[in-house]
Scaffold this motif. Sequence first.
Motif, PDB file in Angstrom:
ATOM      1  N   THR A   1      26.701  60.426  22.889  1.00 30.57           N
ATOM      2  CA  THR A   1      27.475  61.082  23.943  1.00 30.57           C
ATOM      3  C   THR A   1      28.742  61.713  23.361  1.00 30.57           C
TER       4      THR A   1
ATOM      5  N   ASP B   1      22.836  64.923  28.704  1.00 33.67           N
ATOM      6  CA  ASP B   1      23.142  63.544  28.326  1.00 33.67           C
ATOM      7  C   ASP B   1      22.332  62.593  29.200  1.00 33.67           C
ATOM      8  N   GLU B   2      21.252  62.098  28.665  1.00 37.16           N
ATOM      9  CA  GLU B   2      20.377  61.157  29.370  1.00 37.16           C
ATOM     10  C   GLU B   2      20.096  61.604  30.797  1.00 37.16           C
TER      11      GLU B   2
HETATM   12 MG   LIG Z   1      25.822  57.885  25.849  1.00 42.14          MG
END
Ligand SMILES: [Mg+2]
Length: 366
Positions: free
Chosen positions: A43, A158-159
């Motif tokens: 991240t 991000d995810e």
């Molecule tokens: Mg992360």
Amino acid sequence: MAQVSLRKLVKRFDDTEAVRGIDLDIADKEFVVLVGPSGCGKTTTLRMIAGLEEVSGGEIAVDGEVVNDVPPKDRDMAMVFQNYALYPHMTVFENMSFGLRLKRYPKDEIARRVNEAARILDIAELLGRKPRQLSGGQRQRVAMGRAIVRNPKVFLFDEPLSNLDAKLRVQMRTEIKRVHQKVRTTTVDVTHDQVEAMTLADRVVVMNRGRIEQIGPPNELYHAPRTRFVAGFIGSPAMNFLPCRLEEANGALRVRLSQDIALPVPPTRAERYRAHVGRDGLTFGLRPEHLPEDRGNGGAHAGAIDAVIEVAEPLGMETLIFFRINEVEVCGRVSPTAGAREGARLRLCAGLDNMHLIDEASGHVI
Ligand SMILES: [Mg+2]
Ligand SMILES: Nc1ncnc2c1ncn2[C@@H]1O[C@H](COP(=O)(O)OP(=O)(O)OP(=O)(O)O)[C@@H](O)[C@H]1O
């Protein structure tokens, strides 16, 4: 059009070094996935690319221009977060067009872009609904739609799938792949799910403790991991690791795993391994899928292992079995018809063409 380069990128937070000198060149139109365990710096790396996090060292360049000091809004990148928030009081159309309206795009241009994105995402019939009238997967697509309408140089995810249930995640994975095939925007996706990484990426970047362990196309990471970490991280169930010794007899090499088990090393690998005969600190690696039941075609029981099954887990198309070699638990994948039951004996055939030999001290695959 966007090519992104990271040069010796570093991020320090007070006493933690979250990212420790990353070098990565992302080609125009490429889909790159950063994957690694929690806390490895994924991240943070993505946020630095987006400009949401200041870099402590190194450079980020887009199409050859260093953007370290360019504010996020001028980088022309669209980020989709794990916890994407849609405005509950706005319709899907309003949610998707919000950013463009802020930037005072002409009405017909906004309508054109939203309709085009809705068509790509297959949500055209939902444009009049409010978020609460949508399923999780549909909301996810709206969040993607907001990014697509901006027509950015780069997508940063991000995810984006981690809040979805397993079935929806698989569906959305395919969706993301389809969208990328259509729009071809350079994409950096972050996940700790190695299956997501393998299925989506042109190239996978495996990170560990703020560093890059290996970069490569999915099949290369699977077949030719360069470190024990990558070998163990990619693939599910994970690769088996066993302490071993290399022996030489009549010019042929064998991997000795226990008093009773010594497996023949394929002649194609003998050259590479010969220098390690007799030494300590070696680990043998073999994936469960390369440890099926012996079907009598292994040639004089080439790599035979007699297993006493402790646990059998039938999955329908295959059965996972767990047994021990010298106290170390080993997993094999056998056919549902192989007769795997708790307590049963089963002869397995180790596919040594797919073996790995690891130097424990360095963690490198030999
Ligand atoms: Mg992360
Ligand atoms: N704002 C911050 N202040 C201090 N430390 C931070 C900050 N943000 C992240 N870290 C630390 O930096 C390291 C990397 O964090 P990061 O969020 O990049 O990990 P990640 O790979 O995305 O993990 P996850 O899979 O859990 O999301 C972690 O040790 C984390 O605790």
